[in-house]
Design a protein around this motif. Sequence first.
Motif, PDB file in Angstrom:
ATOM      1  N   ARG A  27       0.854  -1.263   0.051  1.00 53.78           N
ATOM      2  CA  ARG A  27       0.061  -0.096   0.035  1.00 53.78           C
ATOM      3  C   ARG A  27       0.903   1.307   0.053  1.00 53.78           C
ATOM      4  NH1 ARG A  27      -4.786   1.172   4.269  1.00 53.78           N
ATOM      5  NH2 ARG A  27      -5.868   3.153   3.223  1.00 53.78           N
ATOM      6  N   GLY A  61      -8.246 -12.565   2.595  1.00 59.33           N
ATOM      7  CA  GLY A  61      -9.160 -11.654   3.064  1.00 59.33           C
ATOM      8  C   GLY A  61      -8.519 -10.532   4.115  1.00 59.33           C
ATOM      9  N   ARG A  62      -7.743 -10.982   4.927  1.00 60.69           N
ATOM     10  CA  ARG A  62      -7.291 -10.206   5.849  1.00 60.69           C
ATOM     11  C   ARG A  62      -6.382  -9.111   5.309  1.00 60.69           C
ATOM     12  NH1 ARG A  62      -6.281 -15.215   8.925  1.00 60.69           N
ATOM     13  NH2 ARG A  62      -4.530 -15.292   8.116  1.00 60.69           N
ATOM     14  N   ARG A  64      -6.846  -7.812   2.263  1.00 60.90           N
ATOM     15  CA  ARG A  64      -7.498  -6.798   1.632  1.00 60.90           C
ATOM     16  C   ARG A  64      -8.449  -6.058   2.460  1.00 60.90           C
ATOM     17  NH1 ARG A  64      -9.219 -11.845  -1.603  1.00 60.90           N
ATOM     18  NH2 ARG A  64      -7.996 -11.438  -3.600  1.00 60.90           N
ATOM     19  N   GLU A  65      -8.516  -6.463   3.671  1.00 62.65           N
ATOM     20  CA  GLU A  65      -9.299  -5.629   4.786  1.00 62.65           C
ATOM     21  C   GLU A  65      -8.237  -4.679   5.371  1.00 62.65           C
ATOM     22  OE1 GLU A  65     -11.650  -6.196   8.921  1.00 62.65           O
ATOM     23  OE2 GLU A  65     -10.981  -7.860   7.791  1.00 62.65           O
ATOM     24  N   SER A  66      -6.846  -4.987   5.425  1.00 69.05           N
ATOM     25  CA  SER A  66      -6.082  -4.192   6.223  1.00 69.05           C
ATOM     26  C   SER A  66      -5.479  -3.110   5.012  1.00 69.05           C
ATOM     27  CB  SER A  66      -4.964  -5.145   6.687  1.00 69.05           C
ATOM     28  OG  SER A  66      -3.904  -5.524   5.873  1.00 69.05           O
ATOM     29  N   PRO A  68      -6.939  -1.638   1.934  1.00 72.43           N
ATOM     30  CA  PRO A  68      -7.777  -1.653   0.762  1.00 72.43           C
ATOM     31  C   PRO A  68      -7.308  -0.688  -0.306  1.00 72.43           C
ATOM     32  CG  PRO A  68      -8.380   0.136   2.526  1.00 72.43           C
ATOM     33  CD  PRO A  68      -7.439  -0.825   3.174  1.00 72.43           C
TER      34      PRO A  68
END
Length: 278
Positions: A27, A61-62, A64-66, A68
């Motif tokens: 990110r 999943g983790r 993508r959540e942490s 975005p």
Amino acid sequence: MAGWIVAGVDGSAPATAAVAWAAADARRRGLDLRLVHVCEQWAHDAGATGYCAEALAAAAGRARESAPGVQVSTEMLTGPVIDALVKESVAADSVVLGSRGLGGFAGLVLGSAGLAVAGHAAGPVVIVRGPEAARHGEVVVGHDGSEHARAAVEYAIEQARAREAQLRVVYAWQTPLLSSYAAAYGMLDEDFRREARTAAQQVVPWRERNPDVRIVDDQVCAHPVAALMKAATTADLVVVGSRGLGGFTSAVLGSVSHGVLHHVTCPVAVVRPRRARS
């Protein structure tokens, strides 16, 4: 620079921390994230591929959540773990791994897979022990003038810039075994001052080329591992070259990078100069 970071997934706590670190790094630096799980032959034979798939999906999943906005992809690979991850390193920006996987002994600070991948990967390998603690706003890199150290500094500058952090370049010089006569007449002090001046001068071009990054430098008379361990207490990341000037050319990891991997508790990046791509 490649457009993605690879993170290894195996369901262990260190691997979970590594995925979180890789997602945050992707990110910050505008890269994609590729999560891979290496399902070895024994897992196929034991019918454990379902667990492998579940671990990979949960990690995605983790991530993508942490983080975005980061493009996250997954793939289940087959074959020996080390070979598969080294192959992944050829095209990736970096490979991020937990310090120990599910197969490691609980008393070890670094598993055999992480050590082997760090020693053989084509590019940077980041080893993560656990969840990120307090942030210090500093990246530390060891420098000894070698080609590997120069590659480590370049990676460390990129990390510091993305984090808006200070970069600390550490040059550690060990006192040679000289006679008491030489020590009494100040020859050791003279040698150290000369070494320190040379090391400080080597930092100047990086500072000039990267005015947006605050770069400080330390020259210390100490064992390099001890010096980096001390600097690591207030660092978010420690970066070392895979081998330095003192290593045997046949060694895949030098004694300093090996020692730092085993003793520094914050994330450690081991950087090897990339070969020119044809």
